[in-house]
Design a protein around this motif. Sequence first.
Motif, PDB file in Angstrom:
ATOM      1  N   THR A 140     -79.613 -30.540 -16.053  1.00  0.00           N
ATOM      2  CA  THR A 140     -80.206 -30.878 -14.758  1.00  0.00           C
ATOM      3  C   THR A 140     -79.166 -31.431 -13.789  1.00  0.00           C
ATOM      4  O   THR A 140     -78.094 -31.871 -14.196  1.00  0.00           O
ATOM      5  N   GLY A 141     -79.550 -31.427 -12.544  1.00  0.00           N
ATOM      6  CA  GLY A 141     -78.800 -32.155 -11.537  1.00  0.00           C
ATOM      7  C   GLY A 141     -79.112 -33.639 -11.701  1.00  0.00           C
ATOM      8  O   GLY A 141     -79.759 -34.057 -12.654  1.00  0.00           O
ATOM      9  N   THR A 142     -78.656 -34.431 -10.759  1.00  0.00           N
ATOM     10  CA  THR A 142     -78.893 -35.879 -10.799  1.00  0.00           C
ATOM     11  C   THR A 142     -80.268 -36.189 -10.216  1.00  0.00           C
ATOM     12  O   THR A 142     -80.572 -35.790  -9.089  1.00  0.00           O
ATOM     13  N   HIS A 143     -81.079 -36.889 -11.018  1.00  0.00           N
ATOM     14  CA  HIS A 143     -82.436 -37.243 -10.599  1.00  0.00           C
ATOM     15  C   HIS A 143     -82.739 -38.682 -11.003  1.00  0.00           C
ATOM     16  O   HIS A 143     -82.204 -39.200 -11.978  1.00  0.00           O
ATOM     17  N   ASP A 189     -83.429 -27.271  -9.545  1.00  0.00           N
ATOM     18  CA  ASP A 189     -83.866 -27.485 -10.925  1.00  0.00           C
ATOM     19  C   ASP A 189     -85.318 -27.060 -11.144  1.00  0.00           C
ATOM     20  O   ASP A 189     -85.696 -26.709 -12.265  1.00  0.00           O
ATOM     21  N   CYS A 243     -79.901 -40.128 -13.373  1.00  0.00           N
ATOM     22  CA  CYS A 243     -79.288 -39.487 -14.535  1.00  0.00           C
ATOM     23  C   CYS A 243     -79.308 -37.973 -14.398  1.00  0.00           C
ATOM     24  O   CYS A 243     -80.110 -37.412 -13.654  1.00  0.00           O
ATOM     25  N   ARG A 244     -78.417 -37.346 -15.139  1.00  0.00           N
ATOM     26  CA  ARG A 244     -78.494 -35.919 -15.424  1.00  0.00           C
ATOM     27  C   ARG A 244     -79.007 -35.821 -16.850  1.00  0.00           C
ATOM     28  O   ARG A 244     -78.925 -36.779 -17.605  1.00  0.00           O
TER      29      ARG A 244
END
Length: 188
Positions: free
Chosen positions: A17-20, A53, A139-140
Amino acid sequence: MTKKVEAVTKNPLKIVTGTHRVSYVHVKEPSSFEDDGEKKYDCTFLIPKDHPDVQKIEAAIKAAYDANKESLFKGLPRTSPKLWNPLRDGDEWLEDHPEAVEYEDHYFIKASSKSQPAVFDTDKQDILDLDEVYSGCYCRGVIVCYPFNNKAKGFGFYLNSLMKMDDGERLGGFEVNVDDYDEEEDLT
């Protein structure tokens, strides 16, 4: 003579994932929302609705469905309400949880695992103090889609690992402030 290099086949069920922003983070100790439920490590990713995502997650669910359409789901359409879709709409969640304003304009997805996921910092080093990864930080993740057909049918995501990218305002708890003790109170 040249060596033939074989192309690495990408796992269509695995997503980096990207950063969320994350919520309901349980990476230090497993949790269960039911008293007799199986304890698992888990994390919920809050994903803006326009983030790429979303398409990656939908593609992983489709790949898991396509591989199991006849054997596991007996031809049931992927969009059937009888199949659990783990990608949930945060705006719908807000209707029943108006205090969860961070879910607005987001999808959310929970990923879990029976075994403790690896947790890294941005230098790819293990985070030893898992209290540093909390609901509200960014976080990723490496998550993997899987189909299931037991008491219910649908899709879930394994939580393989997390990489903490940044701090954020804590969610779902009280703010701790040592200055609270400066307030005088009549204790007699």
